[in-house]
Write an enzyme that holds these catalytic residues in place. Structure first.
Site, PDB file in Angstrom:
ATOM      1  N   GLU A  19      38.781  29.426  38.934  1.00 44.29           N
ATOM      2  CA  GLU A  19      38.812  30.897  38.787  1.00 44.29           C
ATOM      3  C   GLU A  19      40.152  31.356  38.222  1.00 44.29           C
ATOM      4  O   GLU A  19      41.072  30.567  38.057  1.00 44.29           O
ATOM      5  CB  GLU A  19      38.643  31.544  40.175  1.00 44.29           C
ATOM      6  N   ARG A 102      38.659  37.344  52.600  1.00 46.57           N
ATOM      7  CA  ARG A 102      39.766  36.725  51.868  1.00 46.57           C
ATOM      8  C   ARG A 102      39.909  37.429  50.535  1.00 46.57           C
ATOM      9  O   ARG A 102      38.985  38.087  50.060  1.00 46.57           O
ATOM     10  CB  ARG A 102      39.533  35.231  51.630  1.00 46.57           C
ATOM     11  N   ASN A 150      35.653  41.482  42.016  1.00 48.54           N
ATOM     12  CA  ASN A 150      35.805  40.443  41.021  1.00 48.54           C
ATOM     13  C   ASN A 150      36.569  40.913  39.793  1.00 48.54           C
ATOM     14  O   ASN A 150      37.629  41.503  39.922  1.00 48.54           O
ATOM     15  CB  ASN A 150      34.444  39.826  40.695  1.00 48.54           C
ATOM     16  N   ASP A 200      30.992  38.048  37.033  1.00 45.22           N
ATOM     17  CA  ASP A 200      32.065  37.507  37.873  1.00 45.22           C
ATOM     18  C   ASP A 200      33.416  37.948  37.301  1.00 45.22           C
ATOM     19  O   ASP A 200      33.726  39.128  37.338  1.00 45.22           O
ATOM     20  CB  ASP A 200      31.887  35.986  37.953  1.00 45.22           C
TER      21      ASP A 200
HETATM   22 CA    CA Z   1      35.469  35.530  40.680  1.00 45.20          CA
END
Ligand code: CA
Length: 300
Positions: A19, A102, A150, A200
């Protein structure tokens, strides 16, 4: 529409949950995280060297500072990470005591402030938020009742902020006042069809078009946030495409991260590249320069 753009799989360790790609133009390297293993990866584009540093926390996202230190959004809140010695220095946690939350994706704005949002690991809806960490270390909540915070991006003229809450499959825009760091006038600019997967991470190019990674969608799509129209797509051999960022000397190479977490054994056999870092070289558009986190007390 481009139906297939060629990519290269880079020779790096496969991530469980790759990521947060960030291009460092000073060292010609791409940094990205493996969130669940607390790893910060580095790919040096000139020498094709790969390095990884492991930290004692989950690292949701990182932003560059002036030195080899990073500001990070972790499962222990905001922190500084030192790439030289693996040191983790706690800064502040606006979600202390919020069980199961988180930090996730994050990015710096043009004024050197770090924006990062959270999620609930058990999938609890609207339990998370998007925060801004300013250069004095002060945290402000910017969007409440987020489910899975995101991707984010700012328009080239710095007047619009784009944000993805993955769970609702929407890319929303806000008016952005860069001086004050204020966002207002929320509106939906793109709604992602379930057949395309879940939006995302994302980045933006110099023409103001969004490049959105699609979790479960096997691709990155270039979208026009002005019209909601799909302009191009990069199909990949992995289903869990997580984020993307422009890099390279001309900022026209697109780096794409992916994940293997959550795939069944059968899916992993069918997707041996899951967790890879991909690059698509020499696109016809360039990205925007990476913003760094700037401490306002003069330290770095
Ligand atoms: Ca992500």
């Amino acid at each position: 529409m481009d139906t297939q753009i060629s990519y290269r799989i880079l020779p790096v360790a496969l991530a469980d949950l790759g990521e947060g790609p960030v291009w460092d133009e000073q060292r010609n390297r791409l940094l990205w995280v493996d969130i669940v293993s607390g790893r910060v990866n580095q790919w040096y584009a000139d020498t094709e060297e790969y390095e990884a540093v492991d930290f004692p926390c989950k690292v949701g996202s990182i932003a560059l500072m002036q030195t080899n230190k990073l500001v990070a959004a972790t499962d222990k809140g905001f922190a500084f990470l030192n790439l030289e010695n693996g040191e983790f220095a706690y800064l502040v946690d606006p979600e202390e005591g919020k069980k199961g939350n988180r930090f996730n994706d994050g990015k710096c704005d043009s004024q050197g402030r770090f924006w990062a949002g959270s999620l609930n690991e058990k999938g609890q809806k609207q339990a998370a938020a998007l925060y801004l960490l300013d250069g004095k270390g002060v945290v402000t909540k910017k969007i409440d009742k987020v489910s899975c915070s995101n991707g984010m991006a700012w328009s080239p003229n710095d007047e619009t902020f784009y944000f993805i809450d993955t769970s609702i499959r929407q890319i929303v825009a806000y008016d952005f006042e860069s001086g004050a760091g204020r966002i207002s006038n929320r509106r939906i600019v793109i709604e992602v069809d379930p057949a395309d997967g879940l939006p995302d991470g994302m980045t933006i190019d110099a023409e103001g078009m969004l490049w959105i990674a699609l979790w479960g969608g096997w691709k990155v799509v270039r979208w026009d946030p002005g019209t909601g129209e799909k302009l191009a797509e990069i199909r990949l051999p992995v289903s869990q495409v997580t984020s993307c960022a422009f890099g390279g000397a001309d900022l026209n190479d697109l780096y794409i991260t992916s994940a293997k977490i959550g795939l069944t054994a059968e899916e992993r056999r069918a997707q041996p590249a899951a967790g890879s870092l991909f690059v698509v070289k020499n696109l016809s558009v360039s990205g925007m320069a990476t913003n760094r986190y700037v401490m306002q007390d003069g330290s770095v």
